[in-house]
Design an enzyme around this catalytic site. Structure first.
Site, PDB file in Angstrom:
ATOM      1  N   GLU A  42       0.842  -1.193   0.000  1.00 47.26           N
ATOM      2  CA  GLU A  42       0.000   0.000   0.000  1.00 47.26           C
ATOM      3  C   GLU A  42       0.877   1.243   0.000  1.00 47.26           C
ATOM      4  OE1 GLU A  42      -4.103   1.293   2.208  1.00 47.26           O
ATOM      5  OE2 GLU A  42      -2.440   0.742   3.499  1.00 47.26           O
ATOM      6  N   ALA A  80       1.153  -1.469  10.869  1.00 46.08           N
ATOM      7  CA  ALA A  80       0.772  -2.792  10.386  1.00 46.08           C
ATOM      8  C   ALA A  80       0.094  -2.608   9.037  1.00 46.08           C
ATOM      9  CB  ALA A  80      -0.170  -3.484  11.369  1.00 46.08           C
ATOM     10  N   GLU A 122      -2.980  -4.556   6.420  1.00 47.55           N
ATOM     11  CA  GLU A 122      -4.098  -5.494   6.405  1.00 47.55           C
ATOM     12  C   GLU A 122      -4.093  -6.448   5.218  1.00 47.55           C
ATOM     13  OE1 GLU A 122      -5.739  -1.678   4.344  1.00 47.55           O
ATOM     14  OE2 GLU A 122      -4.343  -2.168   5.968  1.00 47.55           O
ATOM     15  N   ASN A 123      -2.927  -6.929   4.798  1.00 48.90           N
ATOM     16  CA  ASN A 123      -2.894  -7.924   3.733  1.00 48.90           C
ATOM     17  C   ASN A 123      -3.882  -9.041   4.059  1.00 48.90           C
ATOM     18  OD1 ASN A 123      -0.498  -6.514   2.757  1.00 48.90           O
ATOM     19  ND2 ASN A 123       0.593  -7.608   4.365  1.00 48.90           N
ATOM     20  N   HIS A 143      -7.553  -3.306  14.675  1.00 44.53           N
ATOM     21  CA  HIS A 143      -7.683  -2.452  13.490  1.00 44.53           C
ATOM     22  C   HIS A 143      -7.492  -3.281  12.221  1.00 44.53           C
ATOM     23  CE1 HIS A 143      -6.826   1.465  11.266  1.00 44.53           C
ATOM     24  NE2 HIS A 143      -6.302   0.563  10.438  1.00 44.53           N
ATOM     25  N   GLU A 144      -6.404  -4.053  12.168  1.00 46.03           N
ATOM     26  CA  GLU A 144      -6.131  -4.823  10.951  1.00 46.03           C
ATOM     27  C   GLU A 144      -7.187  -5.902  10.730  1.00 46.03           C
ATOM     28  OE1 GLU A 144      -4.031  -3.404   9.133  1.00 46.03           O
ATOM     29  OE2 GLU A 144      -3.289  -2.149  10.767  1.00 46.03           O
ATOM     30  N   HIS A 160     -10.245  -4.567   9.078  1.00 47.66           N
ATOM     31  CA  HIS A 160     -10.032  -4.388   7.642  1.00 47.66           C
ATOM     32  C   HIS A 160     -10.382  -5.634   6.829  1.00 47.66           C
ATOM     33  CE1 HIS A 160      -8.450  -0.451   6.903  1.00 47.66           C
ATOM     34  NE2 HIS A 160      -7.385  -0.587   7.675  1.00 47.66           N
TER      35      HIS A 160
END
Length: 846
Positions: free
Chosen positions: A127, A267, A269-270, A300-301, A304
């Site tokens: 990203e 971090a 979010e893959n 958070h991740e 996502h």
């Protein structure tokens, strides 16, 4: 030439022309230490046969390009990070063979060799637009596809991607190949490859919709610090919460979390392959706020996975929604599903403050920024996106109600699964579920910039009751929008040494003045708190009586959230030149020792250190620095042994120490001659003490080298670099600046040095660096890359040189320069911070 930029219009044109059927990506990670082999087979359809478009690739060498069986000459077809594709057919196959480069900037495929054991670790970070540094792509979020990765690597490595990890097959002497299953449909920027000699620990989550395999990974040298049981607990708690609340199964089969070195972000979010900073696996004792923040990153991740990965924005204009939602959701999850049930207090004390700060800089922008191209996305990826956006979504939830909000989300996930909607699609769903008109709300809150200030306006009768009461709303002249706010008002009295809420009411604030007739005839409290319960995103003001109560009795609040709001109000007043810095310091020293919120305990001393050095009247700054130093020593010695307060005050005292007696204390902590009961002087604290001593000239290279011999980890090397540049000598600054601006310096080392090099109290050796900084600003983004350069531009400005003369120089530079917009932004922000400091200094002089 477009270079690595891509415009929104180009992306829309390409999306209207193409659908991407599949990616086949073959990576050979055994070809050398600087490059790796990348072969991409891209299947796609074209709605207009005969049309032309382009694919994206950033690579030092392109060996072969074949389109529908036709070889294309790389010398002509590949230029400016694009592959020209002409005379397309209805169904197309593109094959590109290239050598791609490893990075040391945290972009693309980052390569790291651990100095402890020489083991190699790779991880991807894509990203915003960096998958094209690893394989050939159509690099935009709305051209989703499925991906089949095949990776050749040393056979003793671990290889992880978005799909479940297969058993490797031998591919030669000491080499193996991992043929991953095909992924779910996703955007290029959330694909991932992580490979190397990682240590892994596996578990499973049994939930509402079935079993999810879990993996946690880190470097071999960190495995003793990976508190896997705690990480698994947080992961399972978060899954249980999100699956129940979203009522939609986790979309990506398995869930791996990999803690990786030298990471630019917190971090990423893959999908099913989340990467996180390995600093989240601490080797030394950390306060509760550290673990609270880590929990927010983990949640958070995970949020996502639904909002961002399953349902993905069409273009980066809606990046704010992606990040704002995950940011709101992580605190919501923490507060309801984890041990951090006071997470919203921490949000108010820390994260929200970053939004307020960003919203008062000249670089502020609407939450929904107009991202016309990738360069604009990079510049606008900030705390407006995260902290302000989350604050505004928190207010939206209060506005429509949590249940209608969740019903809207559930419908949104079902309707748009694996698709690319826009914000208007979510808004329509929320309007339908809540019955609220939200177009006006969106215009008011998302399309305008700036933060409002809310203040009480009242008169008090002879009997001590309010004879009139209103809430006054104001805005900065450059951002004059007055907004609607859902506002709580709390009235607090002093009762037996405690501040107790006597009355609470909620009102809707609109316009410049909102009358509050419910308070007429009500006795004036000891402290009146606007925005009690913290629904609104706005700065608040304390009246004179309330401020006096706060300074004398802030720690007497029974609950942590109103205390956080008062801390925030007093800090805003200090930053805005409405409250003297010395009064802020008095407030902190009188109350921080009894603060219960973990974030307040760690954040407020750091803010105060800035105020002492930058916001105080220069005429009495030396006295205030001495007061702050001695006050911290008293707090350190009075703190409960082994407590977070004690650790924070030890770190803060080290940072503030400048007189001989205090510096002697630091040396005593290092050699054991000055003992503080319960305080473990572990490796990270030792580096903090050594850096503080280096900053004052008491320690030099010899002492730093000696400590580095003991701590030869990458963290040790980074901390040693930070300590070296902190020294108050021209030689240390020159060497440090050369390293910071050198592309070969690893990104995390450069970051630590940039944050350490320019220190208050060293102005005499910093004088040349204003011009050096301005000269470098024109080229840093080109030479270092955006992420690395932005860190230097933001943290490496010589702020201690702030003066009226510096303002004039920056104004002249900003009026006439050839620097990229990103560099202009950071220098404009530095200029604004200096102007704010000078105004605060003038207030403190009164």
């Amino acid at each position: 030439m477009p270079g690595t930029n891509l415009t929104r219009d180009e992306a829309a044109t390409r999306a209207a022309l193409l659908d991407v059927t599949s990616y086949g990506v073959e990576l050979d990670l055994t070809t050398g230490e600087t490059t790796f082999a990348s072969t991409t087979t891209l299947e796609f359809t074209c709605r207009e046969p005969g049309a032309s478009t382009f694919a994206d690739l950033v690579a030092p060498t392109v060996r072969e390009i074949t389109l529908n069986g036709r070889p294309l000459d790389p010398a002509t077809a590949f230029a400016d990070s694009r592959i020209a594709l002409d005379d397309l057919e209805a169904t197309n196959t593109l094959v590109v063979v290239a050598d791609c480069a490893y990075s040391n900037t945290g972009e693309g495929l980052h390569r790291f060799v651990d100095p402890v054991d020489d083991k190699v670790y790779l991880y991807s970070q894509f990203e915003v637009p960096d998958a094209r540094r690893v394989f050939t792509t159509f690099e935009q979020p709305d051209l989703k596809s499925v991906f089949t990765f095949t990776v050749t690597a040393p056979s003793h490595w671990v290889v992880v991607s978005n799909a479940p990890t297969p058993e490797p097959t031998p591919a030669g002497d000491g080499v193996a190949t991992w043929s991953f299953p095909t992924t779910k449909r996703m955007s290029t920027y959330i694909t991932a490859i992580v490979a190397g000699e990682y240590h892994g620990e596996l578990d499973t989550y049994e939930g509402k919709f079935g079993t999810i395999p879990l993996g946690h990974y880190c470097r071999q040298s960190l495995k003793e610090h990976m508190d896997t049981a705690e990480l698994v607990k947080l992961t399972k708690q978060s899954f249980a919460w999100f699956e129940e609340q979203f009522d939609y199964p986790y979309p990506f089969g398995k869930y791996d979390q990999l803690y990786v070195p030298e990471y630019n972000a917190g971090a990423m979010e893959n999908a099913g392959c989340v990467t996180l900073r390995d600093e989240y696996l601490p080797r030394s004792r950390q306060p509760r706020s550290f673990f609270e923040f880590r929990a927010s990153v983990i949640t958070h991740e995970m949020a996502h996975m639904w909002f961002g990965d399953l349902v993905t924005m069409k273009w980066w204009d809606d990046l704010w929604l992606n990040e704002s939602f995950a940011e709101w959701a992580c605190y919501w999850c923490e507060a309801n599903a984890t041990e951090f049930d006071d997470a919203w207090t921490g949000f108010a004390n820390a994260r929200k403050q970053t939004g307020y700060r960003a919203d008062q800089l000249p670089s502020t922008h609407p939450i929904a920024a107009d991202n016309v191209d990738l360069h604009a996305v990079e510049v606008n990826f900030d705390m407006i996106t995260y902290a302000k956006g989350a604050s505004v979504l928190k207010q939206l939830v209060a506005w429509v109600g949590i249940e209608p909000f969740l019903q809207g989300l559930r419908a949104y996930f079902r309707e748009w699964e694996y698709g690319n909607p826009e914000f208007k699609d979510l808004l329509a769903t929320l309007e339908k579920e809540s019955g609220r008109e939200l177009q006006g709300w969106a215009q008011e809150w998302l399309q305008t910039a700036g933060v409002n200030t809310l203040a009480p306006a009242f008169e008090v009768a002879e009997d001590g009751t309010y004879s009139s009461f209103a809430v006054a709303q104001s805005a900065h002249a450059d951002y004059p929008t007055l907004r609607r706010h859902r506002l709580g008002i709390g009235l607090y009295d002093e009762v037996d040494g405690r501040l107790v809420r006597r009355q609470y009411l909620e009102i809707d604030v609109e316009g410049a003045t909102t009358e509050v007739p419910e308070l007429v005839g009500v006795a004036q409290p000891a402290l009146l708190l606007l925005n009690d319960e913290d629904h609104a995103y706005a700065k608040i003001r304390l009246d004179e009586r309330s401020l006096a109560t706060a300074i004398s009795s802030l720690s007497a609040f029974e609950d942590s959230l109103p205390r956080a709001l008062v801390w925030g109000a007093a800090w805003d007043m200090t930053r805005d030149g409405e409250m003297r810095t010395r009064d802020w310091v008095d407030l902190v020293l009188a109350n921080i020792g009894r603060e219960t919120d973990a974030w307040a305990v760690t954040r407020i001393p750091a803010s105060t250190a800035l105020a002492v050095n930058f916001y105080s009247d220069p005429a009495h700054r030396a006295d205030l620095r001495a007061t702050w130093e001695s006050g911290l020593r008293e707090l350190l010695l009075a703190a409960e042994p082994g407590s977070d307060h004690q650790l924070t005050f030890a770190r803060s005292y080290a940072a503030a120490a400048h007189r001989d007696a205090a510096l002697d204390d630091l040396i005593g902590l290092l050699d054991g001659s000055f003992g503080v009961e319960g305080l473990a002087v572990d490796q990270d604290l030792r580096w903090a003490l050594i850096t503080a001593l280096a900053k004052t000239g008491r320690f030099g290279d010899a002492e730093i080298d000696a400590e580095l011999e003991v701590d030869r980890t990458i963290s040790g090397k980074e901390q040693a670099a930070a300590a070296r540049v902190a020294q108050p000598t021209a030689e240390a600054k020159a060497a440090g600046w050369a390293a910071i601006t050198d592309p070969a310096t690893p990104n995390e080392t450069s970051r630590e040095m940039a944050m350490s090099i320019f220190r208050f109290g060293q102005e005499d050796v910093l004088e040349p660096y204003l011009e050096k900084f301005l000269d470098a600003a024109t080229t840093l983004i080109d030479t270092l890359g955006f992420h690395k350069a932005s860190t230097v531009l933001e943290y490496g400005f010589p702020k201690p040189l702030g003066s009226e003369a510096t303002l004039a120089r920056l104004d002249a530079w900003l009026a006439d320069n050839d620097a990229p917009k990103g560099a202009q932004r950071y220098i404009g922000e530095a200029r604004a911070e200096i102007a704010r400091a000078l105004a605060a200094q003038a207030c403190d002089a009164r």
